[in-house]
Design a protein around this motif. Sequence first.
Motif, short mmCIF file in Angstrom:
data_model
loop_
_atom_site.label_atom_id
_atom_site.label_comp_id
_atom_site.label_asym_id
_atom_site.label_seq_id
_atom_site.Cartn_x
_atom_site.Cartn_y
_atom_site.Cartn_z
N VAL A 199 -10.15 4.60 9.71
CA VAL A 199 -10.08 3.29 10.36
C VAL A 199 -8.82 2.57 9.89
O VAL A 199 -8.34 2.81 8.77
N PRO A 200 -8.26 1.68 10.70
CA PRO A 200 -7.12 0.88 10.23
C PRO A 200 -7.56 -0.01 9.06
O PRO A 200 -8.72 -0.44 8.99
N LEU A 201 -6.65 -0.28 8.15
CA LEU A 201 -6.97 -1.14 7.01
C LEU A 201 -7.48 -2.49 7.48
O LEU A 201 -8.40 -3.06 6.88
N SER A 202 -6.92 -3.01 8.56
CA SER A 202 -7.34 -4.32 9.08
C SER A 202 -8.82 -4.31 9.46
O SER A 202 -9.54 -5.29 9.26
N SER A 203 -9.30 -3.19 10.02
CA SER A 203 -10.72 -3.07 10.38
C SER A 203 -11.57 -2.87 9.13
O SER A 203 -12.67 -3.42 9.02
N PHE A 204 -11.07 -2.08 8.20
CA PHE A 204 -11.81 -1.78 6.98
C PHE A 204 -12.18 -3.04 6.21
O PHE A 204 -13.29 -3.15 5.69
N ILE A 205 -11.26 -4.00 6.14
CA ILE A 205 -11.52 -5.21 5.35
C ILE A 205 -12.27 -6.28 6.13
O ILE A 205 -12.71 -7.27 5.56
N VAL A 213 -15.76 3.48 -2.39
CA VAL A 213 -14.34 3.74 -2.63
C VAL A 213 -13.78 4.53 -1.44
O VAL A 213 -14.49 5.36 -0.85
N ALA A 214 -12.55 4.23 -1.08
CA ALA A 214 -11.89 4.91 0.03
C ALA A 214 -10.43 5.15 -0.36
O ALA A 214 -9.97 4.68 -1.41
N ILE A 215 -9.71 5.88 0.47
CA ILE A 215 -8.32 6.23 0.17
C ILE A 215 -7.43 5.83 1.35
O ILE A 215 -7.85 5.93 2.51
N ALA A 216 -6.23 5.35 1.05
CA ALA A 216 -5.33 4.83 2.09
C ALA A 216 -4.10 5.70 2.28
O ALA A 216 -3.61 6.32 1.33
N TYR A 217 -3.62 5.72 3.52
CA TYR A 217 -2.37 6.41 3.86
C TYR A 217 -1.57 5.55 4.81
O TYR A 217 -2.13 4.86 5.67
N ARG A 218 -0.26 5.62 4.68
CA ARG A 218 0.64 4.93 5.60
C ARG A 218 1.11 5.91 6.67
O ARG A 218 1.56 7.01 6.35
N LEU A 219 1.00 5.52 7.92
CA LEU A 219 1.55 6.29 9.04
C LEU A 219 2.71 5.49 9.59
O LEU A 219 2.55 4.68 10.52
N GLU A 220 3.87 5.68 8.98
CA GLU A 220 5.04 4.86 9.29
C GLU A 220 5.46 4.99 10.75
O GLU A 220 5.96 4.03 11.34
N GLU A 221 5.25 6.18 11.33
CA GLU A 221 5.71 6.40 12.71
C GLU A 221 5.04 5.46 13.70
O GLU A 221 5.62 5.12 14.74
N ILE A 222 3.82 5.06 13.40
CA ILE A 222 3.11 4.16 14.31
C ILE A 222 2.79 2.81 13.63
O ILE A 222 2.00 2.03 14.16
N ASP A 223 3.40 2.58 12.48
CA ASP A 223 3.24 1.32 11.76
C ASP A 223 1.76 0.99 11.53
O ASP A 223 1.29 -0.10 11.86
N ARG A 224 1.05 1.96 10.93
CA ARG A 224 -0.35 1.75 10.63
C ARG A 224 -0.65 2.14 9.18
O ARG A 224 -0.07 3.09 8.66
N VAL A 225 -1.56 1.38 8.56
CA VAL A 225 -2.13 1.78 7.28
C VAL A 225 -3.56 2.21 7.60
O VAL A 225 -4.36 1.41 8.10
N ILE A 226 -3.86 3.48 7.32
CA ILE A 226 -5.15 4.06 7.67
C ILE A 226 -5.99 4.27 6.42
O ILE A 226 -5.48 4.72 5.38
N VAL A 227 -7.25 3.94 6.54
CA VAL A 227 -8.20 4.16 5.44
C VAL A 227 -9.12 5.31 5.81
O VAL A 227 -9.72 5.31 6.89
N LEU A 228 -9.22 6.29 4.91
CA LEU A 228 -10.15 7.41 5.10
C LEU A 228 -11.33 7.20 4.17
O LEU A 228 -11.15 6.90 2.98
N GLU A 229 -12.53 7.35 4.71
CA GLU A 229 -13.73 7.11 3.92
C GLU A 229 -14.87 7.99 4.41
O GLU A 229 -14.87 8.44 5.55
N SER A 230 -15.84 8.19 3.52
CA SER A 230 -17.06 8.90 3.89
C SER A 230 -18.20 7.90 3.85
O SER A 230 -18.43 7.27 2.81
N VAL A 231 -18.89 7.72 4.97
CA VAL A 231 -19.93 6.69 5.06
C VAL A 231 -21.23 7.29 5.59
O VAL A 231 -21.23 8.27 6.34
N VAL A 252 0.83 -1.21 0.00
CA VAL A 252 0.00 0.00 0.00
C VAL A 252 0.86 1.26 0.00
O VAL A 252 1.83 1.37 0.75
N ARG A 253 0.48 2.23 -0.85
CA ARG A 253 1.15 3.52 -0.92
C ARG A 253 0.16 4.62 -0.56
O ARG A 253 -1.04 4.45 -0.68
N ASP A 254 0.67 5.78 -0.16
CA ASP A 254 -0.19 6.92 0.11
C ASP A 254 -1.03 7.24 -1.12
O ASP A 254 -0.52 7.33 -2.24
N GLY A 255 -2.33 7.42 -0.90
CA GLY A 255 -3.22 7.78 -2.00
C GLY A 255 -3.78 6.60 -2.76
O GLY A 255 -4.53 6.79 -3.73
#
Length: 205
Positions: free
Chosen positions: A78-84, A52-70, A23-26
Amino acid sequence: MTIDPNILSALAPRPYAEVRETVRDGDLLLCSATDGFSRLIRWATKSPWSHVAIAYRLEEIDRVIVLESVEKIGVRAVPLSSFISRTSSGVSPYPGQILLARHKGMSAKSRRQPMKKMAKFAFGRLGDKFSTRDMARIALRIAFGRFERRMPRSLGARNAFICSEYVARCFKELDLEIPWDGLGFIAPCDFALDPRVEAVAQIKT
């Protein structure tokens, strides 16, 4: 080349941990789900794509975050792990399939300042909620899309976005326009129809 509507049948799901590393930013998360609101979006757009949602990596805390409008919530992270693993309403396991995709224009926008501008908008919308009036406007945009009517300017997105409107607005911060026909609303399927968006992997849910 656009993403084939049958890509989820042709592309074998890959484990979450494996896909997470790519996963990459955006990056985009294109979803095809079967819950009630997802069925409505698929009905309105006559396509397999419901979200559709957009992902960002927060390397400082080792998280992949998904931003979405619901619906009923608005813009959230939400974390990618929760999103899926579950829907925004808590339905688990996730009732559908999820594709990781990437806009080719992002590679040309990898400079720090433009990406920072995109992230500033994406994260800056967190907490924007939908009011009853907002939901009524969104429902009307969906109806205009289904019946192939051009959306009146008065119904356009303001600070209450359908998921795809939110992500398209994020991309606009990098001067990357998502093409659409002006009927109803920018939909999840419009991302899949953009020849600059390519499939990366289907995530095993």
